[in-house]
Design a protein around this motif. Structure first.
Motif, PDB file in Angstrom:
ATOM      1  N   PHE A   7      -7.267   3.114  -2.269  1.00 32.76           N
ATOM      2  CA  PHE A   7      -6.252   4.125  -2.039  1.00 32.76           C
ATOM      3  C   PHE A   7      -5.297   4.298  -3.209  1.00 32.76           C
ATOM      4  N   SER A   8      -5.451   3.472  -4.256  1.00 29.38           N
ATOM      5  CA  SER A   8      -4.510   3.582  -5.368  1.00 29.38           C
ATOM      6  C   SER A   8      -5.201   3.328  -6.705  1.00 29.38           C
ATOM      7  N   ASN A   9      -4.801   4.090  -7.722  1.00 32.71           N
ATOM      8  CA  ASN A   9      -5.335   3.890  -9.075  1.00 32.71           C
ATOM      9  C   ASN A   9      -4.377   3.085  -9.939  1.00 32.71           C
ATOM     10  N   LEU A  10      -3.250   2.732  -9.359  1.00 31.66           N
ATOM     11  CA  LEU A  10      -2.210   2.069 -10.138  1.00 31.66           C
ATOM     12  C   LEU A  10      -2.698   0.783 -10.820  1.00 31.66           C
TER      13      LEU A  10
ATOM     14  N   ILE B  33      -6.465  -1.517  -0.845  1.00 29.54           N
ATOM     15  CA  ILE B  33      -5.463  -1.112  -1.832  1.00 29.54           C
ATOM     16  C   ILE B  33      -6.155  -0.429  -3.022  1.00 29.54           C
TER      17      ILE B  33
ATOM     18  N   ILE C  89       0.833  -1.204   0.000  1.00 26.65           N
ATOM     19  CA  ILE C  89       0.000   0.000   0.000  1.00 26.65           C
ATOM     20  C   ILE C  89       0.869   1.256   0.000  1.00 26.65           C
ATOM     21  N   ASN C  90       1.997   1.217   0.666  1.00 24.44           N
ATOM     22  CA  ASN C  90       2.867   2.396   0.666  1.00 24.44           C
ATOM     23  C   ASN C  90       3.521   2.619  -0.690  1.00 24.44           C
ATOM     24  N   ARG C  91       3.798   1.535  -1.400  1.00 23.98           N
ATOM     25  CA  ARG C  91       4.404   1.674  -2.716  1.00 23.98           C
ATOM     26  C   ARG C  91       3.392   2.124  -3.755  1.00 23.98           C
ATOM     27  N   MET C  92       2.175   1.636  -3.621  1.00 25.18           N
ATOM     28  CA  MET C  92       1.197   1.864  -4.687  1.00 25.18           C
ATOM     29  C   MET C  92       0.384   3.136  -4.543  1.00 25.18           C
ATOM     30  N   SER C  93       0.362   3.724  -3.378  1.00 28.52           N
ATOM     31  CA  SER C  93      -0.491   4.908  -3.223  1.00 28.52           C
ATOM     32  C   SER C  93       0.317   6.084  -2.677  1.00 28.52           C
ATOM     33  N   ASP C  94      -0.329   7.233  -2.688  1.00 24.87           N
ATOM     34  CA  ASP C  94       0.336   8.420  -2.156  1.00 24.87           C
ATOM     35  C   ASP C  94       0.294   8.409  -0.638  1.00 24.87           C
TER      36      ASP C  94
END
Ligand code: UDP
Ligand code: MG
Length: 323
Positions: A224-227, A221, A143-148
């Motif tokens: 919190f992330s659009n990746l 995940i 989650i820290n890698r994939m989102s702001d």
């Protein structure tokens, strides 16, 4: 208005509930501030509801109980606590004594120093097995890698809020697929952290199976992330590149092209695999959007108790209207 609300989510905790109440009350009395213990009974199917009712009758000055119409989950229970708390400062805790009430004076100390968000970080979780500890570590990394967003590894649903952050969370974070501790760590304000060692559960067993944790992690995940949504583009570029390489290879070895059965089958499986994964990811996002769009309530309150009378119900309706 009371100084402090301690919000406790309860789901099938009959065995440890009284012990939790006694111990927490002991620490709260020691602090000398005015407080309420706000229990949210998340549709327990055991005797938890009965025990809570009894506590609210015996100790009407301090105990309030919110009764859900069914089980809505821990996140919903914490949200109800946030909505109905009457205290100026809020502390969120689990009912199984894994979050030690002995930390309360320390938390109040930080709040009185002017901090508005106090995060409690687990140093060690002796009770969770190796698999749970490993997966929990992996979850925070992903989650820290994939989102702001920045999530403290070991962060838990044990935290305290001042009036302003509580207001922001109450008014502006009404998502249906929720992750309260994620919001808490990312709304800013003056924040600090304290560490604690997670105690073993006082009784009963954890309600989170690995399957439930997996579901919860995926939803979080994605929220919190659009990746993952962009994965399709990368996969597209990758297969186009592969295609170009194959064209060049075929042209160079013209005449001597391989019979190709295996190549075709492997490529087909690989490409369709990638395609379906991408479609599946889009499906997961659509499911979340659908949930948000339906705008169903995060929880449904059946009853609110303080003492023996239902006189609070009127007040509940009033609060609901205001909201
Ligand atoms: N809980 C809840 N609703 C649920 C599941 C759990 O309110 O559907 C409460 C539970 O009673 C406890 C807290 O949430 O107070 C944390 O649950 P648990 O101890 O099972 O999780 P763990 O500590 O193992 O992560
Ligand atoms: Mg627990």
């Amino acid at each position: 208005m009371k100084e402090l609300s301690v919000i406790v989510s309860v789901y099938n905790e009959e065995q440890g509930l009284l012990e939790f109440y006694k111990e927490t009350k002991g620490w709260l009395e020691g602090t000398g501030c005015s407080y309420e213990l706000l229990f949210v009974n998340d549709g327990s199917r055991d005797r938890s509801g009965e025990i809570l009712r009894q506590l609210s009758e015996e100790d009407p000055g301090c105990v309030r109980v919110i009764e859900f119409s069914r089980n809505f989950g821990h996140e919903a229970a914490m949200t109800a606590g946030l909505d109905y708390a009457e205290g100026r400062y809020l502390i969120f805790m689990d009912a199984d004594l894994q979050h030690p009430p002995a930390c309360i004076p320390e938390i109040l100390q930080k709040l009185s120093e002017g901090y508005e968000v106090v995060n409690m970080v687990r140093t060690r979780n002796r009770t969770a097995g190796l698999i749970k500890n490993l997966t929990s570590g992996a979850f925070y990394q992903v989650i820290n890698r994939m989102s702001d967003m920045r999530l403290e590894p070991g962060a838990s649903d044990f935290f305290a809020l001042g009036p302003e952050p509580a207001r922001v969370l109450r008014e502006n974070y009404r998502e249906k697929v929720r992750f309260l501790r994620g919001y808490v760590q990312n709304i800013g304000f003056r924040k600090t952290k304290l560490s604690y060692e997670a105690a073993p559960r006082v009784a009963g067993k954890s309600h989170y199976s690995l399957r439930k944790l997996w579901r919860f992690s995926v939803d979080t995940i994605l929220c919190f992330s659009n990746l993952p949504l962009k994965l399709g583009i990368y996969a597209g570029f990758f297969s186009a590149l592969l295609g170009v390489i194959l064209i060049v290879y075929t042209m160079l070895t013209r005449g001597g092209a391989p019979s190709g059965y295996a190549t075709i089958v492997i490529l087909l499986c690989f490409m369709f695999g990638m395609l379906f994964v991408v479609v599946g990811i889009i499906g997961e996002y659509i499911a979340i959007i659908f949930n948000e769009l339906k705008d169903r309530p995060i929880y449904i309150v059946k009853d609110i108790r303080k003492g023996s009378g239902p006189e609070e119900k009127e007040e509940t309706k009033k609060q609901e209207k205001e909201r």
